[in-house]
Write an enzyme that holds these catalytic residues in place. Structure first.
Site, PDB file in Angstrom:
ATOM      1  N   VAL A  21      45.543  58.842  35.021  1.00  0.00           N
ATOM      2  CA  VAL A  21      44.327  59.390  35.101  1.00  0.00           C
ATOM      3  C   VAL A  21      43.608  59.241  33.831  1.00  0.00           C
ATOM      4  CG1 VAL A  21      44.990  61.131  36.872  1.00  0.00           C
ATOM      5  CG2 VAL A  21      45.571  61.377  34.566  1.00  0.00           C
ATOM      6  N   LEU A  23      40.687  56.509  31.779  1.00  0.00           N
ATOM      7  CA  LEU A  23      39.327  56.313  31.913  1.00  0.00           C
ATOM      8  C   LEU A  23      39.036  55.958  33.441  1.00  0.00           C
ATOM      9  CD1 LEU A  23      38.206  54.014  28.895  1.00  0.00           C
ATOM     10  CD2 LEU A  23      37.715  56.135  29.258  1.00  0.00           C
ATOM     11  N   GLU A 153      40.694  44.348  44.187  1.00  0.00           N
ATOM     12  CA  GLU A 153      39.389  43.796  43.726  1.00  0.00           C
ATOM     13  C   GLU A 153      39.212  43.922  42.104  1.00  0.00           C
ATOM     14  OE1 GLU A 153      36.533  41.625  43.546  1.00  0.00           O
ATOM     15  OE2 GLU A 153      36.448  41.902  45.398  1.00  0.00           O
ATOM     16  N   LEU A 160      32.527  43.948  40.639  1.00  0.00           N
ATOM     17  CA  LEU A 160      32.279  42.684  41.084  1.00  0.00           C
ATOM     18  C   LEU A 160      32.847  41.956  42.237  1.00  0.00           C
ATOM     19  CD1 LEU A 160      31.200  40.652  37.924  1.00  0.00           C
ATOM     20  CD2 LEU A 160      29.726  42.293  39.182  1.00  0.00           C
ATOM     21  N   ASP A 229      44.505  38.980  28.848  1.00  0.00           N
ATOM     22  CA  ASP A 229      43.622  39.835  29.883  1.00  0.00           C
ATOM     23  C   ASP A 229      42.934  38.341  31.030  1.00  0.00           C
ATOM     24  OD1 ASP A 229      42.521  42.176  31.223  1.00  0.00           O
ATOM     25  OD2 ASP A 229      40.583  40.821  30.587  1.00  0.00           O
ATOM     26  N   LYS A 233      43.621  37.124  34.743  1.00  0.00           N
ATOM     27  CA  LYS A 233      42.665  37.329  35.655  1.00  0.00           C
ATOM     28  C   LYS A 233      42.756  35.768  36.390  1.00  0.00           C
ATOM     29  CE  LYS A 233      39.866  40.770  33.728  1.00  0.00           C
ATOM     30  NZ  LYS A 233      38.772  41.148  32.759  1.00  0.00           N
TER      31      LYS A 233
END
Ligand SMILES: NC(=O)C1=CN([C@@H]2O[C@H](COP(=O)(O)OP(=O)(O)OC[C@H]3O[C@@H](n4cnc5c(N)ncnc54)[C@H](OP(=O)(O)O)[C@@H]3O)[C@@H](O)[C@H]2O)C=CC1
Ligand SMILES: N[C@@H](CC=O)C(=O)O
Ligand code: NA
Length: 372
Positions: A21, A23, A153, A160, A229, A233
């Site tokens: 819980v 941001l 997603e 996006l 990061d 992805k």
């Protein structure tokens, strides 16, 4: 609103447990509780790293009260207990959903268990899908076995439509040749502000601090600056492309990745300490900016999945000031170009904010609506 009308006709209920819980979690709960009546959703559990609450029929909480309810619960979170509680709720006409808004490896490692017991998993957490191939394969197998779904997603490009676009391209038989773009909201913000084609400008450390304040960075900003990061992805996307599904056995660690973390700052556990020490290295980033500007170029951190060449890499590149990565991007924008057989010489392009709580929670919420 068409989507709301069609949801009103669903007879199923969706029992939702939110883990994390921070941001994104906070914003997701806001969007979930604001869903128009009659809502098919029942929020049955909330967990932070310190406390948890659970009620099988749904918690009596509002947007104004859930934080106090959680803080006063006195019950410590336990993922195994949550697994048993949620598994017991799975029955015909009632879907159960784990929404993981953490960046925790421990939670990610349990997805196969949740899925095996019929609990759907929705998450912006990249860990499970970008680590060892064996974990990813267990997730696929557990989902196939029970029919429970995993939707992720928001792991690429936040809200996006990147993963849904890629899945649609592949499912309809297009051949994906190459995906390239700016995949990190943090890196995008940093270099949009820092490197504009001029020799001077704000210090590197100051723009990193602002990116963190704006909620773009990972819980530890080094996870953005070290390129991991973006590598995660690229791994997530590669695994949706049939020829590359098993190409990265060690996940993001198999991706060729440029790190911008100064060696002296590697291993600093506290994000605050990392940010405090970063100004010591501003001069070296100033030089990189000035060198690029002398060539009429800007710095941008880009990623590429080149299916034909078998190259998957995340790197800091120089682009002419007229290139779309220099002219079209602002704020935390991601831009992702899908080069495919059908799209030929003109790629399918998706662009927009790629980080931030509101747009990421929207990606999580839209996955929940897809499940419905
Ligand atoms: N921010 C963004 O723009 C985007 C974020 N994401 C992803 O969304 C996820 C959340 O990011 P964000 O909200 O920014 O990060 P935050 O650090 O704000 O929130 C993560 C929360 O998870 C909690 N947490 C960690 N481990 C556990 C656990 N075992 N059980 C319960 N709670 C736990 C932490 O609690 P505590 O603080 O007490 O440790 C923290 O509050 C990450 O995976 C991130 O990669 C994806 C796209 C964009
Ligand atoms: N830290 C990430 C958040 C979204 O995945 C980023 O900056 O893109
Ligand atoms: Na997305």
């Amino acid at each position: 609103m068409a989507s709301v009308l069609s949801l009103a006709s669903t007879t199923k209920t969706f029992r939702i447990a939110v883990v994390g819980v921070g941001l994104v979690g906070n914003e997701f709960i806001k969007q979930l509780l604001a869903f128009p009546a009659p809502s098919p959703f029942r929020l049955v559990s909330l967990s932070s790293s310190k406390a948890t609450v659970f009620h099988p029929d749904g918690l009596s909480v509002s947007a104004a009260s859930w934080k106090d309810e959680l803080a006063s619960s006195g019950r410590k979170p336990d993922l195994q207990v949550l697994l048993r509680e949620l598994a017991a709720l799975v029955k015909p006409g009632q879907e159960v959903v784990l929404v993981d808004n953490t960046s925790s490896n421990d939670v990610a490692a349990l997805y196969p268990q949740f899925l095996k017991f019929g609990v759907n998993v929705i998450t912006p957490n990249k860990k499970a899908f970008s680590s060892e191939l064996s974990l990813y394969e267990s997730i696929l197998a557990a989902s196939l076995e029970s029919g429970a779904k995993f939707l992720n997603e928001a792991t690429v490009g936040a809200g996006l439509p990147i993963i849904s676009t890629l899945k649609d391209l592949v499912a309809t038989g297009d051949n994906v040749l190459k995906i390239e773009g700016v995949f990190s909201g943090t890196m995008s913000y940093i270099f949009n502000e820092f490197s504009t084609g001029k020799e001077g400008g704000p210090s590197f450390s100051s723009v990193v601090s602002v990116a963190r304040e704006k909620g773009y960075t990972e819980p530890h900003p080094a996870d953005d600056l070290n390129g991991a990061d973006v590598a995660r992805k690229l791994t997530i996307l590669s695994r949706f492309i049939p020829p590359l599904r098993t190409a990265l056995p060690n996940g993001y660690q198999s991706v060729s990745t440029k790190s911008l973390v100064p060696p002296q700052l590697e291993g600093i556990e506290s994000g605050d300490e990392f940010i405090k020490r970063l100004p010591e290295f501003d001069a070296q980033f100033d030089k990189m900016r000035a060198d690029a500007a002398k060539e009429g170029k800007v710095l941008r951190f880009a990623g590429v999945v080149d299916v034909q060449a078998g190259i998957i890499k995340a790197d800091l590149e120089k682009y002419p000031v007229t290139h779309p990565f220099a002219t079209a991007l602002g704020g935390s924008d991601n831009i992702i170009m899908f080069h495919t057989e059908r799209y030929g010489a003109r790629p399918l392009v998706v662009q927009g904010a790629g980080a931030g709580a509101a747009v990421t929670a929207m990606g999580v919420m839209s996955d929940l609506l897809k499940l419905v």
